[in-house]
Design a protein around this motif. Structure first.
Motif, PDB file in Angstrom:
ATOM      1  N   ALA A 325       0.814  -1.282   0.160  1.00  9.49           N
ATOM      2  CA  ALA A 325       0.019  -0.054   0.012  1.00  9.49           C
ATOM      3  C   ALA A 325       0.960   1.231  -0.107  1.00  9.49           C
ATOM      4  CB  ALA A 325      -0.992  -0.078   1.279  1.00  9.49           C
ATOM      5  N   SER A 326       1.790   1.216   0.728  1.00 10.03           N
ATOM      6  CA  SER A 326       2.848   2.449   0.644  1.00 10.03           C
ATOM      7  C   SER A 326       3.511   2.702  -0.729  1.00 10.03           C
ATOM      8  CB  SER A 326       3.908   2.131   2.008  1.00 10.03           C
ATOM      9  OG  SER A 326       3.548   2.030   2.994  1.00 10.03           O
ATOM     10  N   ARG A 327       3.856   1.562  -1.303  1.00  9.23           N
ATOM     11  CA  ARG A 327       4.523   1.742  -2.814  1.00  9.23           C
ATOM     12  C   ARG A 327       3.196   2.328  -3.704  1.00  9.23           C
ATOM     13  NH1 ARG A 327       6.832  -2.892  -1.718  1.00  9.23           N
ATOM     14  NH2 ARG A 327       8.912  -2.780  -1.119  1.00  9.23           N
ATOM     15  N   ARG A 328       2.067   2.007  -3.446  1.00  8.88           N
ATOM     16  CA  ARG A 328       1.021   2.449  -4.295  1.00  8.88           C
ATOM     17  C   ARG A 328       0.888   3.933  -3.856  1.00  8.88           C
ATOM     18  NH1 ARG A 328      -2.725  -1.122  -6.837  1.00  8.88           N
ATOM     19  NH2 ARG A 328      -1.865  -3.495  -6.473  1.00  8.88           N
ATOM     20  N   LEU A 329       1.040   4.291  -2.605  1.00  8.29           N
ATOM     21  CA  LEU A 329       0.744   5.664  -2.362  1.00  8.29           C
ATOM     22  C   LEU A 329       1.938   6.524  -2.971  1.00  8.29           C
ATOM     23  CD1 LEU A 329      -1.111   7.533  -0.108  1.00  8.29           C
ATOM     24  CD2 LEU A 329       0.927   6.930   1.468  1.00  8.29           C
ATOM     25  N   ILE A 330       2.946   6.152  -2.911  1.00  7.65           N
ATOM     26  CA  ILE A 330       4.288   6.616  -3.404  1.00  7.65           C
ATOM     27  C   ILE A 330       3.934   6.929  -4.883  1.00  7.65           C
ATOM     28  CG2 ILE A 330       6.675   6.586  -3.969  1.00  7.65           C
ATOM     29  CD1 ILE A 330       7.161   5.053  -1.346  1.00  7.65           C
ATOM     30  N   ALA A 331       3.581   5.871  -5.730  1.00  6.22           N
ATOM     31  CA  ALA A 331       3.551   5.918  -6.919  1.00  6.22           C
ATOM     32  C   ALA A 331       2.306   6.961  -7.472  1.00  6.22           C
ATOM     33  CB  ALA A 331       3.092   4.746  -7.619  1.00  6.22           C
ATOM     34  N   GLY A 332       1.188   7.139  -6.550  1.00  2.62           N
ATOM     35  CA  GLY A 332       0.042   7.802  -6.908  1.00  2.62           C
ATOM     36  C   GLY A 332       0.331   9.147  -6.552  1.00  2.62           C
ATOM     37  N   TYR A 333       1.239   9.520  -5.665  1.00  6.48           N
ATOM     38  CA  TYR A 333       1.310  11.134  -5.239  1.00  6.48           C
ATOM     39  C   TYR A 333       2.699  11.401  -5.571  1.00  6.48           C
ATOM     40  CZ  TYR A 333      -2.662  11.368  -2.212  1.00  6.48           C
ATOM     41  OH  TYR A 333      -3.981  11.518  -1.673  1.00  6.48           O
ATOM     42  N   LEU A 334       3.655  10.682  -6.119  1.00  7.59           N
ATOM     43  CA  LEU A 334       4.900  11.190  -6.221  1.00  7.59           C
ATOM     44  C   LEU A 334       5.583  10.394  -7.657  1.00  7.59           C
ATOM     45  CD1 LEU A 334       6.638  11.008  -2.830  1.00  7.59           C
ATOM     46  CD2 LEU A 334       5.453  12.862  -3.910  1.00  7.59           C
ATOM     47  N   ALA A 401       6.832   7.441   3.731  1.00  6.50           N
ATOM     48  CA  ALA A 401       6.742   6.136   2.876  1.00  6.50           C
ATOM     49  C   ALA A 401       8.170   5.911   2.124  1.00  6.50           C
ATOM     50  CB  ALA A 401       5.245   5.697   2.315  1.00  6.50           C
ATOM     51  N   GLN A 402       8.108   6.827   1.432  1.00  7.34           N
ATOM     52  CA  GLN A 402       9.432   7.063   0.283  1.00  7.34           C
ATOM     53  C   GLN A 402      10.699   6.880   1.149  1.00  7.34           C
ATOM     54  OE1 GLN A 402      10.220  10.341  -1.966  1.00  7.34           O
ATOM     55  NE2 GLN A 402      10.041   8.928  -3.722  1.00  7.34           N
ATOM     56  N   GLU A 403      10.724   7.947   2.181  1.00  2.32           N
ATOM     57  CA  GLU A 403      11.880   7.810   2.958  1.00  2.32           C
ATOM     58  C   GLU A 403      12.064   6.334   3.788  1.00  2.32           C
ATOM     59  OE1 GLU A 403      11.356  11.035   5.509  1.00  2.32           O
ATOM     60  OE2 GLU A 403      11.628  12.550   4.224  1.00  2.32           O
ATOM     61  N   LEU A 404      11.040   6.209   4.280  1.00  2.20           N
ATOM     62  CA  LEU A 404      11.370   4.657   4.944  1.00  2.20           C
ATOM     63  C   LEU A 404      11.756   3.455   3.957  1.00  2.20           C
ATOM     64  CD1 LEU A 404       8.421   4.856   7.373  1.00  2.20           C
ATOM     65  CD2 LEU A 404      10.576   4.664   8.082  1.00  2.20           C
ATOM     66  N   LEU A 405      11.254   3.363   3.027  1.00  2.00           N
ATOM     67  CA  LEU A 405      11.302   2.197   2.180  1.00  2.00           C
ATOM     68  C   LEU A 405      12.737   2.530   1.341  1.00  2.00           C
ATOM     69  CD1 LEU A 405       7.995   1.741   0.407  1.00  2.00           C
ATOM     70  CD2 LEU A 405       9.190   0.525   2.490  1.00  2.00           C
ATOM     71  N   GLU A 406      13.340   3.592   1.179  1.00  2.00           N
ATOM     72  CA  GLU A 406      14.399   3.834   0.734  1.00  2.00           C
ATOM     73  C   GLU A 406      15.672   3.780   1.706  1.00  2.00           C
ATOM     74  OE1 GLU A 406      14.598   7.936  -1.091  1.00  2.00           O
ATOM     75  OE2 GLU A 406      13.403   7.108  -2.803  1.00  2.00           O
ATOM     76  N   ASP A 407      15.389   4.306   2.819  1.00  2.61           N
ATOM     77  CA  ASP A 407      16.486   3.896   3.700  1.00  2.61           C
ATOM     78  C   ASP A 407      16.689   2.828   4.551  1.00  2.61           C
ATOM     79  OD1 ASP A 407      16.680   6.670   3.610  1.00  2.61           O
ATOM     80  OD2 ASP A 407      15.648   7.255   5.372  1.00  2.61           O
ATOM     81  N   GLY A 408      15.536   1.909   4.501  1.00  9.14           N
ATOM     82  CA  GLY A 408      15.681   0.483   5.176  1.00  9.14           C
ATOM     83  C   GLY A 408      16.473  -0.306   4.252  1.00  9.14           C
TER      84      GLY A 408
END
Length: 416
Positions: A325-334, A401-408
């Motif tokens: 869901a976070s990836r979909r959120l990133i794709a939809g907004y950013l 979400a983008q920061e979390l998924l990129e940093d991890g």
């Protein structure tokens, strides 16, 4: 016993004192019971203590009377005594004190016998030395078995703690009776409130150490908790993390851990997460999962040398738990803004400045019309209007979400 006078005095005293065995055993038992609180603390009955004292005193008097050394049968009896003391949890200091009391009582009784029997001072000194030597052999044989058993118990305790931590963390935790029983076996009170803290060490340029950073961290934290007098800490390693189940008492264990991970004390890149307090150890399994989740956020955010509370990062935890869901959120907004980093920078600053065009322009050192133009471009490219509260929240979550998924690098999103 080679002295021509000493052995005679010791042998005669041994025979005489064997006739007074009941009286001597009663005297020594009473003194040990009174002077060594550990025997009360482990809920040993006084009669049970006497059953341990009697064969020891009787054996020592037999050695005095006969002049013989400890044989295999004596050694087996003393080894059983040492093992039983270790299994009962009698402290080493209490064992030593009880032997000293017994030795002093035997020496006193021997000296009284020498005075009444008109033995000279040389015979008395020689006899005291002989009694001390006998007691040293008895004590050494007992302690060897005691220490061997303690080492075995410590290994078993370590394995039991590791298993308990695993069962608390895993979803298949088992029933409360099993957990409570296992906790009591390692000396923990399962009915107390507990919270979990999860810690790990970020990779860095630390010198090579065969013990490993988590082992060093564990020793460091446990030493600090002992200094803070925090009782019955359950500590175990799980998935590259140190888990601490801390009983909640008047001692502020969480504050002690937070102090321990500061740069001044830890001297390593420690990050941590903590769960909520739960009323029992069994219920604290939820605190374990919260602490691990908070730790993951702390690692991704590189919240170095602090312990992050689960409640403070609940949104981040939800974003990581629902990575798809976070990836979909990133794709939809950013997604459509990837070729336009200046627009993403503007969004970030606009949200940081509470949707104020004026302050955003000042921060980015551009004209307010430039910010207004960029916000229109964001709407055109994404279909979302930052001036609307729902869309503003969407952008905020997408950036987070983008920061979390990129940093991890080891998270639940599978980006290992």
């Amino acid at each position: 016993m080679t002295d021509a006078l000493g052995p005679t005095a010791v042998q005669l005293a041994g025979a005489h004192l064997l006739d007074r065995l009941d009286e001597l055993v009663e005297q020594i038992t009473a003194e040990v019971w009174r002077a060594v609180p550990a025997y009360n603390d482990i809920v040993m009955e006084r009669d049970a203590l006497e059953q341990y004292v009697r064969p020891n005193i009787q054996g020592t008097l037999e050695y005095m009377r006969s002049g013989r050394d400890i044989d295999d049968e004596d050694r087996r009896r003393l080894e059983v005594l040492g093992r039983s003391r270790a299994l009962q949890g009698v402290p080493q200091a209490a064992m030593i004190q009880s032997f000293r009391i017994a030795e002093r009582a035997l020496v006193d009784a021997f000296c009284v016998f020498c005075i009444r029997s008109a033995f000279n001072s040389a015979e008395q000194r020689s006899g005291i030395q002989a009694i001390s030597a006998i007691m040293d052999r008895v004590e050494r044989t007992t302690f060897e078995a005691y220490l061997d058993t303690q080492r075995e118990l410590e290994l078993d305790r370590g394995a039991s703690i590791a298993m308990l931590v695993t069962r608390l963390v895993d979803s298949s935790v088992g029933d409360q009776v099993d957990i409570d029983t296992q906790a009591r076996l390692i000396g923990a009170n399962p009915a107390m409130p507990y919270r979990c803290i999860a810690l790990t060490v970020l990779p860095g340029d630390e010198p090579a150490d065969p013990t490993g950073p988590l082992t060093r961290l564990r020793r460091h934290i446990q030493a600090r908790l002992r200094e803070a007098r925090v009782p019955s800490v359950i500590a175990g390693l799980r998935d590259n993390a140190l888990l601490l189940l801390l009983p909640v008492t008047e001692r502020d264990a969480l504050a002690a851990v937070r102090r321990a991970v500061t740069p001044a004390q830890a001297r390593m890149a420690v990050v941590g997460g903590t769960g909520d307090v739960y009323p029992s150890l069994f219920e604290a399994r939820d605190s374990c999962r919260q602490a691990i989740a908070a730790l993951e956020v702390a690692v991704r955010r590189r919240r170095q040398n602090e312990v992050v509370g689960y409640g403070d990062v609940a949104i981040d935890v939800m974003l990581l738990d629902s990575a798809d869901a976070s990836r979909r959120l990133i794709a939809g907004y950013l997604g459509n803004l990837e070729p336009h980093p200046v627009l993403v920078q503007t969004i970030r600053e606009y949200l940081r400045q509470s949707l104020s065009v004026q302050i955003t322009a000042e921060r980015l050192t551009v004209h307010v019309n430039t910010i207004a133009y960029r916000l229109r471009r964001v709407r055109e490219l994404t279909g979302h209007d930052l001036r609307k509260p729902d869309d503003a929240v969407g952008f905020s979550l997408a950036l987070r979400a983008q920061e979390l998924l990129e940093d991890g690098s080891n998270g639940k999103d599978g980006s290992n």
